[in-house]
Design an enzyme around this catalytic site. Structure first.
Site, short mmCIF file in Angstrom:
data_model
loop_
_atom_site.label_atom_id
_atom_site.label_comp_id
_atom_site.label_asym_id
_atom_site.label_seq_id
_atom_site.Cartn_x
_atom_site.Cartn_y
_atom_site.Cartn_z
CG ASP A 122 0.18 5.36 2.75
OD1 ASP A 122 -0.11 6.48 2.27
OD2 ASP A 122 -0.65 4.65 3.35
CG HIS A 131 -0.38 5.10 -1.75
ND1 HIS A 131 -1.27 4.91 -0.71
CD2 HIS A 131 -0.12 3.86 -2.23
CE1 HIS A 131 -1.52 3.62 -0.56
NE2 HIS A 131 -0.83 2.97 -1.48
#
Length: 445
Positions: A252, A275
């Site tokens: 993430d 991310h």
């Protein structure tokens, strides 16, 4: 009589002279302090060192060493500037534990040179646990060393271990269990984390919540790119933060900056996979999201979903102000520059007019390759993004099996300063945004 008198007088004069010299030395010492520092120099107080092996820890990777760690912490708390040692060459199995600092002295060091393993048995976690190792209410606390925290999170990431994801509930028999954060630091001041490795966390790897004064450097965070919600470093309601010279690989956001964060400097960080570096998401369920004075510079991102991103929910309140992204090197990043005021990670989200106000954001010297879209600025109809400044942008496509897209802007206002590659003709000039008025969002100082 005369001889005796002469000798006696000589003796008296000698004694008087010695007394005068002594008095002079003492007076001089009182004036300068040098005499007393020399003759009354106190020995430096020795730091208390507490080794977990001395409290019954086995360090064989199989025996439960939780109680030994708790006992060692209890003694370390009793002395200022003490050190709790987790020695090299051992693997300690430790269950979910909160190391409270409410009754602790200042400047405690947690010296991690060995390996700490999280349990892989669901019963060890109990119900409602949202962190593995937690440190609370400490001042001057430091975690340092060359050791590893291994969350062994793979048992949480797959559907094959259903007992990890559910626990017994009083009403329906089963309820969803939240995956724990590996290392959580709450309510601290002047905190330092350096040198260690955190890997394979069930969820977030390292979280700071309600802290003032955070320094993180030369650490490594690692989990697979497809591990769900395994943010690297998560900041919430935390101010005066410096993060530098750190490698982050996760499933993430490498770094996520949440509401209540201000005065954050991030530099010389490598991110990927992951991310990217994100502000948000902010304002879920109509809440207020406030973030200000964020500087992100000298960053390398490789094989990430986004590069530098701001994401907010519709229907929210608050503002994002004073953000600078500079000297960003991207390689095979899907979307290097993104603002999304329509963020939603649910299958369905209603359209709402309220929004977090976003203004005074600068992007400078961002270069490299993208695999989907160079820039995506999706701003609110009611509160457009204001005063966006982009300069020295050079982003080139590198097809990687995705459908390529042109730069996109919606209700985004600002200015461009050459060079800009590719051409960005969707950003609106600032003067055309006057009809929107000044943003009225307010956040607590």
């Amino acid at each position: 009589m005369r001889g005796f008198s002469f000798k006696y007088k000589t003796f008296v004069i000698l004694i008087a002279g010695l007394l005068w010299l002594s008095t002079s030395a003492v007076c001089n010492a009182a004036t300068t302090g040098k005499y007393w520092r020399h003759t009354h120099k106190s020995k430096p107080r020795q730091r208390l060192k507490v080794n977990v092996l001395g409290y019954g820890a086995k360090g064989d990777g199989e025996s439960d060493d939780t109680k030994a760690f708790q006992a060692a912490w209890g003694d370390a708390c009793k002395s200022e500037a003490s050190m709790m040692i987790v020695p090299l060459g051992y693997k300690f199995l430790v269950g979910p534990t909160s190391f409270s600092g409410s009754n602790c002295h200042k400047n405690i060091t947690f010296k991690l040179d060995g390996t700490i393993l999280a349990p892989t048995n669901s019963k060890a976690w109990g119900a409602g646990v949202d962190q593995w190792l937690e440190f609370t209410n400490l001042v001057g606390f430091k975690i340092k060393g060359k050791g590893t925290l291994d969350g062994r999170g793979s048992v949480w990431w797959t559907d094959s271990f259903r007992d990890f994801k559910q626990v017994s509930g009083p009403m329906d028999g089963k309820k969803q269990r939240s995956r724990p954060t590996a290392l959580m630091i709450v309510g601290g001041a002047k905190m330092t984390v350096t040198g260690i490795t955190i890997q394979n966390s069930p969820q977030f790897h390292l979280t700071f919540d309600n802290c003032d004064g955070v320094l993180v450097h030369h650490i490594s965070i690692s989990s697979p790119g497809d591990s769900p919600n395994t943010d690297g470093i998560h900041l919430r309601n935390t101010k005066n933060v410096i993060i530098h010279h750190t490698n982050l690989a996760c499933g993430d956001d490498c770094i996520s900056i949440q509401t209540g964060c201000t005065n954050v400097l991030i530099h010389d960080v490598h991110c990927g996979p992951g991310h990217g570096i994100s502000i948000g998401s902010l304002g879920i369920d109509g809440t207020t999201g406030c973030v200000s004075n964020i500087t992100v510079r000298n960053i390398k991102l490789h094989n990430t979903m986004t590069g530098v991103r701001i994401k907010t929910w519709q229907g929210a309140k608050g503002m994002v102000r004073g953000v600078s992204f500079s000297n960003i090197e991207v390689s095979k990043v899907e979307v290097p520059i993104m603002i999304n005021q329509y963020y939603c990670d649910h299958s369905f989200c209603e359209n709402r007019s309220a929004a977090v106000s976003i203004a005074n954001i600068s992007y400078e010297n961002i270069k490299g390759s993208y695999t989907v879209q160079p820039l995506h600025l999706s701003c609110s109809d009611s509160k457009p993004c204001m005063n966006l400044n982009l300069s020295d942008i050079e982003l080139k496509p590198k097809p990687n099996g995705h459908q390529m897209a042109e730069p996109f802007c919606w209700q985004a206002f600002g200015e461009l300063n050459a060079p800009i590659i590719p051409e960005i003709d969707c950003l609106q000039e600032e003067h055309t945004s006057k009809r929107w008025g000044h943003h009225d969002a307010k956040c607590a100082a």
